[in-house]
Motif scaffolding. Sequence first.
Motif, PDB file in Angstrom:
ATOM      1  N   TYR A 158       2.496  13.208 -10.002  1.00  0.00           N
ATOM      2  CA  TYR A 158       1.898  14.476  -9.603  1.00  0.00           C
ATOM      3  C   TYR A 158       2.240  14.761  -8.146  1.00  0.00           C
ATOM      4  O   TYR A 158       2.623  13.865  -7.387  1.00  0.00           O
ATOM      5  N   ARG A 159       2.112  16.029  -7.763  1.00  0.00           N
ATOM      6  CA  ARG A 159       2.385  16.448  -6.391  1.00  0.00           C
ATOM      7  C   ARG A 159       1.078  16.418  -5.606  1.00  0.00           C
ATOM      8  O   ARG A 159       0.182  17.220  -5.862  1.00  0.00           O
ATOM      9  N   PRO A 160       0.928  15.506  -4.645  1.00  0.00           N
ATOM     10  CA  PRO A 160      -0.351  15.377  -3.931  1.00  0.00           C
ATOM     11  C   PRO A 160      -0.600  16.564  -3.012  1.00  0.00           C
ATOM     12  O   PRO A 160       0.336  17.209  -2.519  1.00  0.00           O
ATOM     13  N   GLY A 161      -1.874  16.831  -2.770  1.00  0.00           N
ATOM     14  CA  GLY A 161      -2.256  17.885  -1.843  1.00  0.00           C
ATOM     15  C   GLY A 161      -2.184  17.420  -0.398  1.00  0.00           C
ATOM     16  O   GLY A 161      -1.923  16.248  -0.099  1.00  0.00           O
ATOM     17  N   PHE A 162      -2.438  18.347   0.529  1.00  0.00           N
ATOM     18  CA  PHE A 162      -2.317  18.049   1.958  1.00  0.00           C
ATOM     19  C   PHE A 162      -3.266  16.940   2.382  1.00  0.00           C
ATOM     20  O   PHE A 162      -2.872  15.989   3.062  1.00  0.00           O
ATOM     21  N   GLN A 164      -4.734  14.662   0.593  1.00  0.00           N
ATOM     22  CA  GLN A 164      -4.387  13.379  -0.014  1.00  0.00           C
ATOM     23  C   GLN A 164      -3.269  12.698   0.759  1.00  0.00           C
ATOM     24  O   GLN A 164      -3.288  11.481   0.969  1.00  0.00           O
ATOM     25  N   VAL A 165      -2.291  13.489   1.207  1.00  0.00           N
ATOM     26  CA  VAL A 165      -1.198  12.922   2.008  1.00  0.00           C
ATOM     27  C   VAL A 165      -1.725  12.395   3.333  1.00  0.00           C
ATOM     28  O   VAL A 165      -1.375  11.288   3.774  1.00  0.00           O
ATOM     29  N   ILE A 166      -2.595  13.175   3.990  1.00  0.00           N
ATOM     30  CA  ILE A 166      -3.163  12.745   5.270  1.00  0.00           C
ATOM     31  C   ILE A 166      -3.987  11.475   5.101  1.00  0.00           C
ATOM     32  O   ILE A 166      -3.921  10.544   5.922  1.00  0.00           O
ATOM     33  N   LYS A 167      -4.758  11.417   4.032  1.00  0.00           N
ATOM     34  CA  LYS A 167      -5.614  10.249   3.795  1.00  0.00           C
ATOM     35  C   LYS A 167      -4.789   8.975   3.683  1.00  0.00           C
ATOM     36  O   LYS A 167      -5.052   7.982   4.370  1.00  0.00           O
ATOM     37  N   TRP A 168      -3.770   8.990   2.829  1.00  0.00           N
ATOM     38  CA  TRP A 168      -2.979   7.778   2.631  1.00  0.00           C
ATOM     39  C   TRP A 168      -2.075   7.494   3.822  1.00  0.00           C
ATOM     40  O   TRP A 168      -1.816   6.332   4.150  1.00  0.00           O
ATOM     41  N   ALA A 169      -1.589   8.541   4.502  1.00  0.00           N
ATOM     42  CA  ALA A 169      -0.760   8.324   5.689  1.00  0.00           C
ATOM     43  C   ALA A 169      -1.581   7.674   6.799  1.00  0.00           C
ATOM     44  O   ALA A 169      -1.098   6.778   7.505  1.00  0.00           O
ATOM     45  N   TRP A 170      -2.841   8.106   6.975  1.00  0.00           N
ATOM     46  CA  TRP A 170      -3.692   7.530   8.013  1.00  0.00           C
ATOM     47  C   TRP A 170      -3.993   6.062   7.723  1.00  0.00           C
ATOM     48  O   TRP A 170      -3.975   5.226   8.624  1.00  0.00           O
ATOM     49  N   VAL A 171      -4.262   5.749   6.466  1.00  0.00           N
ATOM     50  CA  VAL A 171      -4.541   4.360   6.101  1.00  0.00           C
ATOM     51  C   VAL A 171      -3.329   3.478   6.392  1.00  0.00           C
ATOM     52  O   VAL A 171      -3.447   2.380   6.957  1.00  0.00           O
ATOM     53  N   GLN A 172      -2.149   3.932   6.022  1.00  0.00           N
ATOM     54  CA  GLN A 172      -0.941   3.145   6.266  1.00  0.00           C
ATOM     55  C   GLN A 172      -0.653   3.026   7.765  1.00  0.00           C
ATOM     56  O   GLN A 172      -0.271   1.958   8.253  1.00  0.00           O
ATOM     57  N   TYR A 173      -0.836   4.121   8.509  1.00  0.00           N
ATOM     58  CA  TYR A 173      -0.595   4.086   9.952  1.00  0.00           C
ATOM     59  C   TYR A 173      -1.560   3.135  10.642  1.00  0.00           C
ATOM     60  O   TYR A 173      -1.169   2.350  11.515  1.00  0.00           O
TER      61      TYR A 173
END
Length: 209
Positions: A158-162, A164-173
């Motif tokens: 699926y194509r994630p929303g904005f 959702q991208v911020i949430k997972w990007a912040w966790v990884q960062y």
Amino acid sequence: MVKSREEDINQDGKFDELNIEIQVQLQQTDIALSVKLFLLFDYKLYKMSVFHMESLGVVQHSSSLPGARLDVVADLRLVQKQLLYSRGRDSRFNMSVFDLTRLVPDAFNLQTLFKEYARRNVTTRLSNVYPLWTAGRASDMPFIVSAVVHYPEETILYRPGFWQVIKWAWVQYLSVFIIFVFIFRLIKEYVFSNQLVFTVKTVPWKKLF
């Protein structure tokens, strides 16, 4: 007569398989040489992507020997040609596979049905199909079709929303940042404790006399 039930094998609150049995009473002079079984599924997704559709599973089998029953075991698999939506309710394909609004013979033509169904971007199909044909039906016994359809785990694209991208990007960062800070402190302590570079310690708020 049709009997069907869904079972939760591992007791996780989700159905794992469908069991269906169809008994067809034939005339004494009738014989069964082939079977075409069309199974309609109400397919729903609730997490990440809210998706709903009516899908199809097809079983076809034929034999040169008159049959008494057909037993089938198969897996229901999802087929995606595009990513699902992550926002809103996606019901683009929540329509009847058989167009009951068109009272014309072409509406029930199998070639037309398969062509229109294959044009969908999201469908289901039966895979790992294992048919077992049993011959020797008594004249007073019905012809039986028994099917067990498993619902295996699927990988949904699926194509994630904005957010959702911020949430997972912040966790990884954050996880990478913590590791980097820890390693940097170890290197700094090693360098200064072993005097690998010339350093001078000063305390600005203290005056030297």
